[in-house]
Motif scaffolding. Structure first.
Motif, PDB file in Angstrom:
ATOM      1  N   GLY A 348       0.890  -1.592  -0.466  1.00 14.97           N
ATOM      2  CA  GLY A 348      -0.082   0.422   0.147  1.00 14.97           C
ATOM      3  C   GLY A 348       0.758   1.510   0.104  1.00 14.97           C
ATOM      4  O   GLY A 348       0.348   2.532  -0.084  1.00 14.97           O
ATOM      5  N   TRP A 349       2.147   1.328  -0.123  1.00 12.38           N
ATOM      6  CA  TRP A 349       2.478   2.852   0.062  1.00 12.38           C
ATOM      7  C   TRP A 349       3.078   2.846  -2.082  1.00 12.38           C
ATOM      8  O   TRP A 349       3.370   1.660  -2.363  1.00 12.38           O
ATOM      9  N   HIS A 350       3.802   4.253  -1.954  1.00 11.87           N
ATOM     10  CA  HIS A 350       4.476   4.832  -3.336  1.00 11.87           C
ATOM     11  C   HIS A 350       5.743   4.786  -3.018  1.00 11.87           C
ATOM     12  O   HIS A 350       6.163   5.108  -2.266  1.00 11.87           O
ATOM     13  N   GLN A 351       6.331   4.550  -4.318  1.00 13.64           N
ATOM     14  CA  GLN A 351       7.401   4.440  -4.634  1.00 13.64           C
ATOM     15  C   GLN A 351       8.529   4.569  -5.605  1.00 13.64           C
ATOM     16  O   GLN A 351       7.140   4.291  -6.506  1.00 13.64           O
ATOM     17  N   ASN A 352       8.866   5.145  -5.823  1.00  8.57           N
ATOM     18  CA  ASN A 352       9.777   5.821  -7.159  1.00  8.57           C
ATOM     19  C   ASN A 352      10.150   4.226  -8.367  1.00  8.57           C
ATOM     20  O   ASN A 352      10.482   3.080  -7.434  1.00  8.57           O
TER      21      ASN A 352
END
Length: 446
Positions: A348-352
């Protein structure tokens, strides 16, 4: 001396610039010395399940182009040293380990069958371009039945002899299974992020638990198995925030309570080839280099942003690379090479990511950090020495000497306006003007 110059700004990427006689007289120098430091083994990223899933939104032709742009030594970024998970990482499609049969201490049910869905095809696609691709592998969690509590997130390995021996067998079977696939593993880092007490696959280890496991179990087991795989302490991320007692006493210090605690034990030290740092581990790398100059160092996971893939964050990543390289790492590893837009993990998190694949448009988008990595990886060859640099520009630059004698200088102009540089190499001086907020690679030959 002939020079090639490649420049990236926010609006143009890897522009090859003409190097002509210039009238500017730069007063601020970057002096490339002949003082050699560590040998560079390579650059790369991590093979994760969500990366291969993203790539499969593309046509076969476009997917191959992305693989080429990452791994090919002539056309691409020339990645040659990459990471892979043992079981599920936080960018796996779901949780799994290679043996979820409770009480199977003999590892009779060990299997890498799931890896044939995503990881093995991904790695083999890269190996078409880099047949001798080097890999290091680490688990995010042991099998759940080996932990207390028995869950894939949080918890610790149960430090009982039967369990510790079984975990050694788990690692050896993994190495053997991948060797049988034609994918040798160069390094084993037996736990991702020893401080990560998270909702994603994770497992906490103390320095004393590491010392016990390596010295009494894993080190001897790998030696008995006669494997060529190196054993590294990693990946060490460090506490995101130091914890303080009411008296102000530090509870955990990454160097004192982990690295120094482990390496001062000669029975453990004899099995350890190096230390792998990432994230807050950057704070301990200088002390490690000063204390143990003979031990290998590597950066194992680039800090990975918020999924927005901005130019500003790419500038931050350049400075991370400079920090690690100037402090002795032999390799630098990005995290996810390819993801869908937003870089959302299963948890559930955002990363590059270096490259974003739009599943609707069936299109690959190359993000700024791809070019930051390429400014190093496409030009600094395996076996290069890092060279010391001096002068006002040294805080924004790294230099190398390739095995063929070519000098590679990677420099960023980290301010918003154009600045002049006097590049001094082997008795020659070149006056250059670097655009504001730009990355530059200079390759000097002859």
């Amino acid at each position: 001396m002939k020079m090639r110059w490649y420049e990236t700004t926010e609006v143009s990427q890897m522009l090859q610039k003409e190097v002509a006689e210039q009238s500017i007289k730069a007063s601020h120098e970057l002096q490339v010395t002949q003082n050699k430091d560590q040998i560079i083994e390579g650059f790369g990223g991590c093979f994760n399940e969500l990366g291969w899933i993203a790539l499969n939104h593309l046509s076969e032709e476009d997917k191959e182009k992305v693989i080429t742009d990452l791994f090919d030594s002539e056309e691409g970024a020339s990645f040659n040293f990459c990471r892979m998970p043992i079981g599920a990482s936080d960018y796996a499609e779901r949780w799994y380990s290679h043996n979820e049969t409770p009480g199977d201490y003999a590892m009779a049910h060990f299997s890498i069958e799931r890896d044939h869905l995503y990881l093995i095809p991904y790695i083999k696609a890269a190996k078409k371009h880099v047949p001798d691709l080097k890999l290091f592998a680490s688990p995010w969690s042991p099998p759940t039945w080996m932990k207390q509590p028995p869950v894939y997130n949080y918890g610790r390995l149960v430090m009982e002899e039967e369990n510790l021996k079984a975990y050694c067998t788990y690692f050896i079977k993994f190495l053997e299974a991948y060797q049988a696939e034609g994918i040798p593993i160069k390094q084993l880092h037996f736990q991702n992020e020893t401080f990560a007490d998270q909702k994603f696959p994770s497992c906490l280890w103390s320095g004393e638990q590491i010392r016990t496991f390596v010295g009494g179990y894993l080190g001897p087991a790998l030696k008995e198995a006669k494997t060529d795989t190196e054993l590294w302490i990693g990946t060490l991320n460090g506490p995101e925030q130091m914890k303080f007692m009411p008296t102000g006493e530090i509870v955990i210090d990454l160097f004192d309570d982990y690295v120094d605690h482990i390496l001062f034990d000669e029975n453990v030290r004899k099995y350890i080839k190096g230390i792998g740092y990432q994230w807050a581990g950057r704070e301990a790398i200088q002390r490690t280099r000063e204390s143990y100059p003979e031990i290998g160092l590597m950066q194992t996971e680039n800090e990975c942003g918020d999924g927005k893939n901005t130019w500003t964050y790419a500038r931050y990543v350049f400075n991370l690379m400079r920090h690690y390289l100037r402090n002795g790492v032999s390799s630098y590893t990005y995290w996810n090479m390819v993801l869908e837009p937003g870089g959302v993990s299963t948890w559930g998190w955002h990363q590059n990511a270096l490259i974003t694949v739009d599943p609707v448009l069936k299109k690959a988008i190359y993000n700024p950090e791809y070019y930051v990595m390429k400014h190093f990886s496409a030009f600094v060859k395996e076996g290069a020495y890092r060279l010391e640099v001096t002068g006002p520009w040294s805080g924004s630059a790294v230099a190398f000497e390739n095995p063929d004698g070519a000098i590679v200088v990677v420099a960023a102009n980290n301010v918003c306006y154009d600045r002049d540089m006097m590049l001094a190499v082997k008795g020659e001086q070149l006056s250059l003007s670097l655009k504001g907020h730009s990355f530059n690679t200079f390759v000097l030959e002859g």
